[in-house]
Design a protein around this motif. Structure first.
Motif, mmCIF file in Angstrom:
data_model
loop_
_atom_site.group_PDB
_atom_site.id
_atom_site.type_symbol
_atom_site.label_atom_id
_atom_site.label_comp_id
_atom_site.label_asym_id
_atom_site.label_seq_id
_atom_site.Cartn_x
_atom_site.Cartn_y
_atom_site.Cartn_z
ATOM 1 N N GLY A 66 0.810 -1.211 0.000
ATOM 2 C CA GLY A 66 0.000 0.000 0.000
ATOM 3 C C GLY A 66 0.839 1.255 0.000
ATOM 4 N N PHE A 67 0.380 2.261 0.719
ATOM 5 C CA PHE A 67 1.042 3.559 0.771
ATOM 6 C C PHE A 67 0.577 4.300 2.015
ATOM 7 C CE2 PHE A 67 -2.796 3.748 -1.764
ATOM 8 C CZ PHE A 67 -3.469 4.841 -1.265
ATOM 9 N N LYS A 68 1.174 5.442 2.271
ATOM 10 C CA LYS A 68 0.778 6.288 3.398
ATOM 11 C C LYS A 68 0.189 7.578 2.871
ATOM 12 C CE LYS A 68 4.237 4.675 6.660
ATOM 13 N NZ LYS A 68 5.447 4.985 7.392
ATOM 14 N N THR A 69 -0.852 8.053 3.548
ATOM 15 C CA THR A 69 -1.379 9.384 3.262
ATOM 16 C C THR A 69 -1.092 10.254 4.477
ATOM 17 O OG1 THR A 69 -3.580 8.890 4.143
ATOM 18 C CG2 THR A 69 -3.243 8.562 1.774
ATOM 19 N N ILE A 70 -0.756 11.481 4.194
ATOM 20 C CA ILE A 70 -0.567 12.474 5.249
ATOM 21 C C ILE A 70 -1.508 13.623 4.912
ATOM 22 C CG2 ILE A 70 1.071 13.955 6.457
ATOM 23 C CD1 ILE A 70 3.294 12.112 5.245
ATOM 24 N N ILE A 126 -1.260 8.522 -9.719
ATOM 25 C CA ILE A 126 -1.934 7.969 -10.899
ATOM 26 C C ILE A 126 -1.127 6.794 -11.455
ATOM 27 C CG2 ILE A 126 -2.626 8.469 -13.296
ATOM 28 C CD1 ILE A 126 -4.484 9.623 -11.110
ATOM 29 N N GLU A 127 0.168 6.963 -11.550
ATOM 30 C CA GLU A 127 1.042 5.894 -12.041
ATOM 31 C C GLU A 127 0.910 4.640 -11.167
ATOM 32 O OE1 GLU A 127 5.758 5.064 -11.664
ATOM 33 O OE2 GLU A 127 5.210 7.068 -12.392
ATOM 34 N N LYS A 128 0.981 4.819 -9.859
ATOM 35 C CA LYS A 128 0.946 3.686 -8.936
ATOM 36 C C LYS A 128 -0.421 3.008 -8.896
ATOM 37 C CE LYS A 128 5.152 3.828 -7.387
ATOM 38 N NZ LYS A 128 6.084 2.723 -7.563
ATOM 39 N N ILE A 129 -1.490 3.795 -8.910
ATOM 40 C CA ILE A 129 -2.818 3.176 -8.818
ATOM 41 C C ILE A 129 -3.155 2.422 -10.106
ATOM 42 C CG2 ILE A 129 -4.322 5.079 -9.592
ATOM 43 C CD1 ILE A 129 -6.082 4.298 -7.106
ATOM 44 N N MET A 130 -2.685 2.935 -11.244
ATOM 45 C CA MET A 130 -2.945 2.228 -12.499
ATOM 46 C C MET A 130 -2.096 0.964 -12.602
ATOM 47 S SD MET A 130 -3.955 5.407 -14.993
ATOM 48 C CE MET A 130 -3.397 4.641 -16.423
ATOM 49 N N ASP A 131 -0.907 0.969 -12.030
ATOM 50 C CA ASP A 131 -0.108 -0.250 -11.968
ATOM 51 C C ASP A 131 -0.772 -1.275 -11.063
ATOM 52 O OD1 ASP A 131 1.798 0.827 -13.646
ATOM 53 O OD2 ASP A 131 3.223 1.317 -12.038
ATOM 54 N N GLN A 132 -1.320 -0.810 -9.961
ATOM 55 C CA GLN A 132 -1.927 -1.711 -8.979
ATOM 56 C C GLN A 132 -3.256 -2.275 -9.464
ATOM 57 O OE1 GLN A 132 -0.263 -2.553 -6.212
ATOM 58 N NE2 GLN A 132 -1.846 -4.053 -5.821
ATOM 59 N N TYR A 157 -12.762 2.229 -10.757
ATOM 60 C CA TYR A 157 -12.411 0.943 -10.160
ATOM 61 C C TYR A 157 -13.401 0.635 -9.042
ATOM 62 C CZ TYR A 157 -10.223 -2.362 -6.974
ATOM 63 O OH TYR A 157 -9.998 -3.429 -6.155
ATOM 64 N N GLU A 158 -13.862 -0.599 -8.984
ATOM 65 C CA GLU A 158 -14.644 -1.065 -7.849
ATOM 66 C C GLU A 158 -14.236 -2.499 -7.557
ATOM 67 O OE1 GLU A 158 -18.919 -0.699 -5.804
ATOM 68 O OE2 GLU A 158 -18.748 -0.112 -7.886
ATOM 69 N N ARG A 159 -13.880 -2.719 -6.316
ATOM 70 C CA ARG A 159 -13.436 -4.057 -5.906
ATOM 71 C C ARG A 159 -14.598 -5.020 -6.025
ATOM 72 N NH1 ARG A 159 -11.682 -3.472 -0.455
ATOM 73 N NH2 ARG A 159 -13.796 -3.932 0.109
ATOM 74 N N ILE A 160 -14.320 -6.169 -6.573
ATOM 75 C CA ILE A 160 -15.332 -7.205 -6.686
ATOM 76 C C ILE A 160 -15.458 -7.879 -5.332
ATOM 77 C CG2 ILE A 160 -15.949 -9.370 -7.831
ATOM 78 C CD1 ILE A 160 -14.267 -8.372 -10.232
ATOM 79 N N LYS A 161 -16.691 -8.008 -4.862
ATOM 80 C CA LYS A 161 -16.918 -8.641 -3.561
ATOM 81 C C LYS A 161 -16.543 -10.118 -3.639
ATOM 82 C CE LYS A 161 -20.692 -5.603 -2.316
ATOM 83 N NZ LYS A 161 -22.115 -5.521 -1.990
ATOM 84 N N ASN A 162 -15.916 -10.589 -2.577
ATOM 85 C CA ASN A 162 -15.580 -12.009 -2.497
ATOM 86 C C ASN A 162 -16.843 -12.798 -2.178
ATOM 87 O OD1 ASN A 162 -12.906 -11.396 -2.916
ATOM 88 N ND2 ASN A 162 -12.420 -11.319 -0.738
ATOM 89 N N VAL A 163 -17.110 -13.808 -2.976
ATOM 90 C CA VAL A 163 -18.269 -14.662 -2.740
ATOM 91 C C VAL A 163 -17.783 -15.894 -1.999
ATOM 92 C CG1 VAL A 163 -20.116 -15.946 -3.845
ATOM 93 C CG2 VAL A 163 -19.299 -13.816 -4.871
#
Length: 164
Positions: A66-70, A126-132, A157-163
């Motif tokens: 992940g990453f850190k936000t400040i 933007i670079e990192k989120i598109m890579d991820q 982007y929307e995370r697919i819920k785990n079934v």
């Protein structure tokens, strides 16, 4: 009326007077300005506030997890797997539209954040989120140039819920 009742009445009157003076001071203070909502001065104030917020957001220390936000000195760790949704938004600032990404994180609104093109860390983020998240269309910006201002746009982007 006995002396204890009159003392109580004077205390209440004193508190009301102080509260009234404090409220009126906000309107009489010569440093305060009253501007019309859509005036040039209002736009300057809004841009100034957005720049202050944009400068208070820092996104740092990217890694595989992940990453850190400040944000205004408060540090939060955000895991890539905690990101639920990335929404696109455009906001008009001084006749120029600017893209925003609303990042919704599982751990609640305290860790969710909004990043804009004027944020210092925009390009790297933007670079990192598109890579991820390779499912984000790499041409999202050019595909949404006609997105109406000041409205929430499409979900990138929307995370697919785990079934299970």
């Amino acid at each position: 009326m006995d002396s204890s009742e009159s003392l109580g009445a004077w205390i209440i009157i004193s508190f009301l007077a102080i509260a009234s003076i404090m409220t009126l001071w906000k309107f009489m203070n010569p440093r305060n300005k009253f501007v019309k909502k859509n005036s040039k001065e209002a736009e300057k104030i809004r841009v100034s506030e957005l720049k202050k917020f944009g400068n208070s957001l820092k996104v740092r220390d990217y890694n595989k997890v992940g990453f850190k936000t400040i944000i205004s000195g408060n540090i939060s760790e955000v895991k890539w797997t905690d990101i639920k949704r990335v929404n696109l938004k455009r906001t008009e600032i001084f006749k120029k539209d600017e893209f925003y990404l609303d990042i919704l994180v599982d751990k609640g609104s305290a860790n969710s954040f909004e990043i804009s093109e004027t944020s210092g860390d925009w390009d790297k983020f933007i670079e990192k989120i598109m890579d991820q998240f390779p499912q984000i269309d790499r041409d999202w910006k050019t595909n949404h140039l006609n997105l109406p201002s000041n409205q929430i746009g499409p979900t990138l982007y929307e995370r697919i819920k785990n079934v299970g």
